[in-house]
Design a protein around this motif. Sequence first.
Motif, mmCIF file in Angstrom:
data_model
loop_
_atom_site.group_PDB
_atom_site.id
_atom_site.type_symbol
_atom_site.label_atom_id
_atom_site.label_comp_id
_atom_site.label_asym_id
_atom_site.label_seq_id
_atom_site.Cartn_x
_atom_site.Cartn_y
_atom_site.Cartn_z
ATOM 1 N N GLU A 158 29.996 44.029 83.694
ATOM 2 C CA GLU A 158 29.371 43.500 84.909
ATOM 3 C C GLU A 158 30.136 43.991 86.133
ATOM 4 O O GLU A 158 31.365 44.100 86.097
ATOM 5 N N ASN B 203 38.287 36.800 84.712
ATOM 6 C CA ASN B 203 37.510 35.564 84.600
ATOM 7 C C ASN B 203 37.669 34.693 85.843
ATOM 8 O O ASN B 203 36.682 34.207 86.410
ATOM 9 N N GLU B 217 25.146 31.799 86.562
ATOM 10 C CA GLU B 217 25.327 32.668 85.393
ATOM 11 C C GLU B 217 26.744 33.259 85.406
ATOM 12 O O GLU B 217 27.412 33.321 84.375
ATOM 13 N N SER B 220 29.197 30.689 84.511
ATOM 14 C CA SER B 220 29.153 30.461 83.068
ATOM 15 C C SER B 220 29.926 31.529 82.301
ATOM 16 O O SER B 220 30.686 31.227 81.381
ATOM 17 N N ARG B 221 29.752 32.780 82.693
ATOM 18 C CA ARG B 221 30.458 33.865 81.994
ATOM 19 C C ARG B 221 31.955 33.869 82.303
ATOM 20 O O ARG B 221 32.747 34.430 81.546
ATOM 21 N N SER B 222 32.323 33.258 83.425
ATOM 22 C CA SER B 222 33.712 33.380 83.887
ATOM 23 C C SER B 222 34.618 32.243 83.434
ATOM 24 O O SER B 222 35.830 32.430 83.338
ATOM 25 N N ARG B 224 36.145 30.954 81.079
ATOM 26 C CA ARG B 224 36.598 31.253 79.722
ATOM 27 C C ARG B 224 38.111 31.400 79.749
ATOM 28 O O ARG B 224 38.668 31.825 80.750
#
Lengths: 306, 306
Positions: A158, B203, B217, B220-222, B224
Amino acid sequence: MKEITVFAPATVANVSCGFDVLGFAIDGIGDTMTLKKVSEKGITIIAIEGADLSLETKKNVAGVAGLAMLEALNADFGFEISIKKGIPLGSGIGGSAASAAAVVFGINQFLDEPLSLQELAYFGMKGEAVASGNEHADNVAPSLFGGFTLIPGYDPFEVISLPVPSELYVTIIHPHIEIKTKEAREILPKYVSLKDAITQSGNLAGLISGLYTDNYELISRSVRDVLIEPHRKQLLPHFDSVKELALTNGALAFGISGSGPSMFALCRGELKALELEQHLTQFYQRKGLEIDGYVSKVSRNGSRIL
Amino acid sequence: MKEITVFAPATVANVSCGFDVLGFAIDGIGDTMTLKKVSEKGITIIAIEGADLSLETKKNVAGVAGLAMLEALNADFGFEISIKKGIPLGSGIGGSAASAAAVVFGINQFLDEPLSLQELAYFGMKGEAVASGNEHADNVAPSLFGGFTLIPGYDPFEVISLPVPSELYVTIIHPHIEIKTKEAREILPKYVSLKDAITQSGNLAGLISGLYTDNYELISRSVRDVLIEPHRKQLLPHFDSVKELALTNGALAFGISGSGPSMFALCRGELKALELEQHLTQFYQRKGLEIDGYVSKVSRNGSRIL
């Protein structure tokens, strides 16, 4: 359309606190590429001007990046490309990435359904691997998008385009010494202290926040590197002295561009950046070292058709 | 004014990717404190309701934080305080930080020249050290400021208030087990791989960008955690199962709140967060474990006068 000429700018990767994930584009320096669509599949490199690089497709970043893209698209055509290198080889301001960006950006102009810049960055990264020995996109992404780009993750891959404060300029100092990207990687430790990892992530987070809020002071405090610079600076003559000189002469921040040998100083305003270029150039002259200096806005412009 | 009652909210620290630098405030749960200005210097704790904690000033986070502030101000007065703990002890949602925030926020109301929230966070952090054994402000800062706060660095100490996307809710699950903050720190490795450090910083950078751009989104992906969670999750029964349950039931992200044992799930919208609370509660009931669940907006409200 059978032929197109595109330009992809030089870039500064890492930006001290964003190793492998952050980069920004520079105005005015870059690679120029002419692409001619041909019926024969693949990429044929017919000329490279300005650098002594292999014309063999699979040994050339532009060749590999272009091939990766054409193969993924299952294209029944190919390209003859000629490259005019405007970025000195091995200077650490994204020379190989600019060629990779140019080829994928150029090919994209010929597609009925063009890919997104993020998709282009992915294929550009495939070419980059030829030069650096590992796949990363912190140069190729800003060369395509312009401005500051963040790669928050590679899985999924990304690219986030970040805002650029309008008065942000950069002074680039390129000492004429050679540092191989692979060697600059090998000098890095495999492990770092958790404490340093946290400090670095706080720096990167501070920089991201500073870019969104035009907070030059926060940017200045955040562009610091406790993980990479302490190891790589030994490859750069007089690094500590020149850094101190930059910071005491008004630079917001100073660090190694990519894996070097170029160094960058972020400045608020063009005048400050130009003054600093003079100071740093004179410093190296007194030391008897040959260098080039550039001053540029942190440019919002990425790859473009000429 | 001789007496004031203040409220300081519970908080979630670390938020997976921001160990020691990031946190956010929760609505509705927190500590309440009444402060009475007295001529005698220092802090006298006259009552603590809702938890079995030391009334001895120097053994109590509120006592230590309040003292640090009064001494720095060279105050010729002091306070009698009574604390009503609304946050269960050792729950991992910033109980000690809320008491530290409440006392410095409360004292500040009596000053002719009040301190900034950032200065208050600094003194609050001094109290936090009593509980955790090291000075960090990732709970006390959001308890004072509200919303998401970032501490980009401790030298100089700085707190950045980050934007909060309006539909961001959190489900908190508090299993009734005990994890000591000091133990949760000792379980962490001193060194981490450079690769993981870079992944984590990407992240965190992605989350910061996601907060500025309302990009759920990306958030959500970050959110972690490759550095801390792999070590601490062993302290939490059924962590992997409950995380999977949360993520397959619509949570944007799931992780350990602070050093645990509470866990948090970020959700888009209140309904989703309430549904998730039910799912997770039922899961633990089937396992025969006692838990509490809360649902809250990620709250923009920090410490306040009641």
